[in-house]
Design an enzyme around this catalytic site. Structure first.
Site, PDB file in Angstrom:
ATOM      1  N   GLY A  72       0.825  -1.210   0.000  1.00  0.00           N
ATOM      2  CA  GLY A  72       0.000   0.000   0.000  1.00  0.00           C
ATOM      3  C   GLY A  72       0.857   1.256   0.000  1.00  0.00           C
ATOM      4  O   GLY A  72       0.542   2.248  -0.670  1.00  0.00           O
ATOM      5  N   THR A  73       1.949   1.205   0.733  1.00  0.00           N
ATOM      6  CA  THR A  73       2.859   2.360   0.803  1.00  0.00           C
ATOM      7  C   THR A  73       3.383   2.704  -0.587  1.00  0.00           C
ATOM      8  O   THR A  73       3.399   3.871  -0.993  1.00  0.00           O
ATOM      9  CB  THR A  73       4.036   2.028   1.754  1.00  0.00           C
ATOM     10  OG1 THR A  73       3.503   1.837   3.070  1.00  0.00           O
ATOM     11  CG2 THR A  73       5.090   3.114   1.768  1.00  0.00           C
TER      12      THR A  73
ATOM     13  N   ASN B 233      -7.289   4.364   9.397  1.00  0.00           N
ATOM     14  CA  ASN B 233      -6.782   3.135  10.013  1.00  0.00           C
ATOM     15  C   ASN B 233      -6.754   3.185  11.536  1.00  0.00           C
ATOM     16  O   ASN B 233      -6.716   2.150  12.188  1.00  0.00           O
ATOM     17  CB  ASN B 233      -5.373   2.831   9.484  1.00  0.00           C
ATOM     18  CG  ASN B 233      -4.443   4.012   9.569  1.00  0.00           C
ATOM     19  OD1 ASN B 233      -4.762   5.099   9.074  1.00  0.00           O
ATOM     20  ND2 ASN B 233      -3.312   3.836  10.197  1.00  0.00           N
TER      21      ASN B 233
ATOM     22  N   GLN C  12      -7.641   0.365   3.933  1.00  0.00           N
ATOM     23  CA  GLN C  12      -8.484  -0.183   5.004  1.00  0.00           C
ATOM     24  C   GLN C  12      -9.931  -0.407   4.539  1.00  0.00           C
ATOM     25  O   GLN C  12     -10.763  -0.874   5.326  1.00  0.00           O
ATOM     26  CB  GLN C  12      -8.472   0.738   6.228  1.00  0.00           C
ATOM     27  CG  GLN C  12      -7.122   0.860   6.914  1.00  0.00           C
ATOM     28  CD  GLN C  12      -6.700  -0.392   7.678  1.00  0.00           C
ATOM     29  OE1 GLN C  12      -7.491  -1.301   7.937  1.00  0.00           O
ATOM     30  NE2 GLN C  12      -5.427  -0.455   8.046  1.00  0.00           N
TER      31      GLN C  12
ATOM     32  N   SER D  51      -3.799  -3.040  -0.324  1.00  0.00           N
ATOM     33  CA  SER D  51      -2.675  -3.800   0.212  1.00  0.00           C
ATOM     34  C   SER D  51      -3.130  -5.212   0.584  1.00  0.00           C
ATOM     35  O   SER D  51      -4.195  -5.382   1.189  1.00  0.00           O
ATOM     36  CB  SER D  51      -2.133  -3.079   1.450  1.00  0.00           C
ATOM     37  OG  SER D  51      -1.163  -3.875   2.090  1.00  0.00           O
ATOM     38  N   GLY D  52      -2.296  -6.212   0.257  1.00  0.00           N
ATOM     39  CA  GLY D  52      -2.683  -7.599   0.495  1.00  0.00           C
ATOM     40  C   GLY D  52      -2.766  -8.002   1.957  1.00  0.00           C
ATOM     41  O   GLY D  52      -3.658  -8.742   2.359  1.00  0.00           O
TER      42      GLY D  52
ATOM     43  N   CYS E 284       2.200   1.478  12.675  1.00  0.00           N
ATOM     44  CA  CYS E 284       3.278   2.167  11.961  1.00  0.00           C
ATOM     45  C   CYS E 284       3.948   3.196  12.853  1.00  0.00           C
ATOM     46  O   CYS E 284       4.952   3.784  12.489  1.00  0.00           O
ATOM     47  CB  CYS E 284       2.734   2.873  10.724  1.00  0.00           C
ATOM     48  SG  CYS E 284       1.779   1.787   9.697  1.00  0.00           S
TER      49      CYS E 284
END
Ligand code: PLP
Length: 377
Positions: A69-70, A149, A179, A199-200, A323
């Site tokens: 995702g980043t 998030n 999310q 994102s996975g 994070c």
């Protein structure tokens, strides 16, 4: 164990692990190779792309695989601003974005871009019209997440994108959907959204696989240079096993988001009811937040101390965003909550596999924690 930190990451499902393992053993050909082994890999790659694109309501040619995702957020934001740098040196951004978005915007701000940060209020809500009102003819990018998030705030991204485009059709609209994917039905086709990140590892696929939707015809300068993979947008040999794993993960929820949401909503309600029985409990998530995220404070009990007490009971939650290890929550600070609420905040996050036993174990452990731990203030 009771794992209730699914906004940080999720466990890889058995089906996904099996699909990846099989792909690793049998589909090791490079999708770019010209012989049949490569062609088979390419066919598997395109099959996975088509499936995931369908689950996002977009065309397969609009979906690009990335590492996470980043990376998706970085490609979309840097690529869009580079393509608009001649005229678009203003950015409109929600004030509670993930670091993979807000740290980029801070860098553009330091380089002289004008940035309008639309902060959440004390209830964790963003005033939507502030985002739209700030867009003008100099705005190169408007970026806002679909689901926060840390507290689960929902933004009406389709309506916002439409309103932004009505003010300036050239403004790039980026949505961090990390999310939201797998938790809410997403239909990107025909919206004003130009780019959307997923994102996975938030949906029971492994860490290290993501994707980026780019609206067909959207103008963007790819920040990476290399081979021609992913139409040059994200060069680098595709991680086919994980891409297959992501498609397998999508099978578990595609078209079933509403039914799965109803299950999580029951858990959310039970947790909130249980919290009412704990002294000093105050909910930090807004009333209309996604059911998957409940952020609350247990006034008088430091987040980290309670988190480790829960860990001792095999109940896993977060003290904020994974994070921001140990740091005060970026979102709670943006909401201007009192320090006592920020210091005692915990985030519980569900996935479709969470159960009522998980909620009951958490509530029992919180009660015991309050009885056992000395109040820290
Ligand atoms: N955006 C949001 C809203 C997230 O919650 C996360 C992960 O926590 C990311 C982006 C980054 O995704 P990844 O961990 O795949 O880089």
């Amino acid at each position: 164990m009771h794992y209730l930190d699914n906004a940080a990451t999720t466990a890889v499902s058995k089906e996904v692990a099996a699909a990846i393992s099989s792909a690793m053993e049998t589909q090791f050909g490079n999708p770019s190779s010209l012989y049949s082994l490569g062609a088979e890999s390419e066919a598997a790659l395109e099959k996975a792309r088509a499936y995931i694109a369908a689950s996002l309501g977009c065309a397969a040619k609009e979906l690009y695989f990335t590492a996470c995702g980043t990376e998706s957020n970085n490609i979309a934001i840097q690529g869009a601003l580079e393509a608009r740098k001649a005229w678009g040196k203003k950015i409109v951004c929600s004030g509670f974005e993930h670091p993979s978005v807000y740290k980029q915007i801070e860098r553009f701000e330091a380089a002289g871009y004008e940035v309008v940060w639309v902060r959440p209020d004390i209830n964790g809500e963003i005033n939507h019209s502030e985002i739209v009102d700030a867009v003008d003819d100099k705005t190169g990018l408007a970026t806002f997440m679909q689901v926060n998030n840390e507290i689960g705030t929902l933004l009406p991204v389709m309506a916002l994108a439409k309103a932004v485009k009505e003010k300036n059709s050239r403004t790039a609209v980026h949505v961090d959907g990390v999310q939201a994917f797998g938790r809410l039905p997403v239909k990107l086709n025909g919206t004003g959204i130009d780019s959307f990140s997923i994102s996975g590892h938030k949906v029971h696929a492994p860490k290290g696989i993501g994707a980026l939707y780019l609206r067909s015809g959207f103008n963007l300068v790819p920040p990476f240079l290399g081979g021609g993979q992913e139409k040059g947008l994200r060069p680098g040999t595709e991680n086919l096993p994980y891409i297959i794993g992501l498609a397998k993960a999508a099978e578990a929820f595609a078209g079933k988001e509403e039914q799965l949401y109803a299950h999580v909503a029951v858990l959310n309600a039970a947790l909130k009811t249980g919290l009412q029985g704990l002294p000093g409990a105050v909910i930090n998530s807004p009333a209309g937040a996604i059911a998957h995220v409940v952020n609350f404070s247990l006034l008088g009990y430091k987040s980290e101390v309670m988190l480790h007490f829960l860990e001792g009971k095999k109940v896993y939650v977060s003290s904020g965003s994974a994070c921001s290890k140990g740091a005060a929550s970026h979102t709670l600070v943006a909401m201007a909550l009192p320090g006592a609420r920020i210091d005692s905040a915990l985030r519980v996050s569900f996935s479709a596999t969470s159960t009522m036993e998980d909620v009951n174990a958490l509530l029992a452990a919180l009660k015991e924690g309050q009885e056992t731990l000395a109040r820290t203030k």
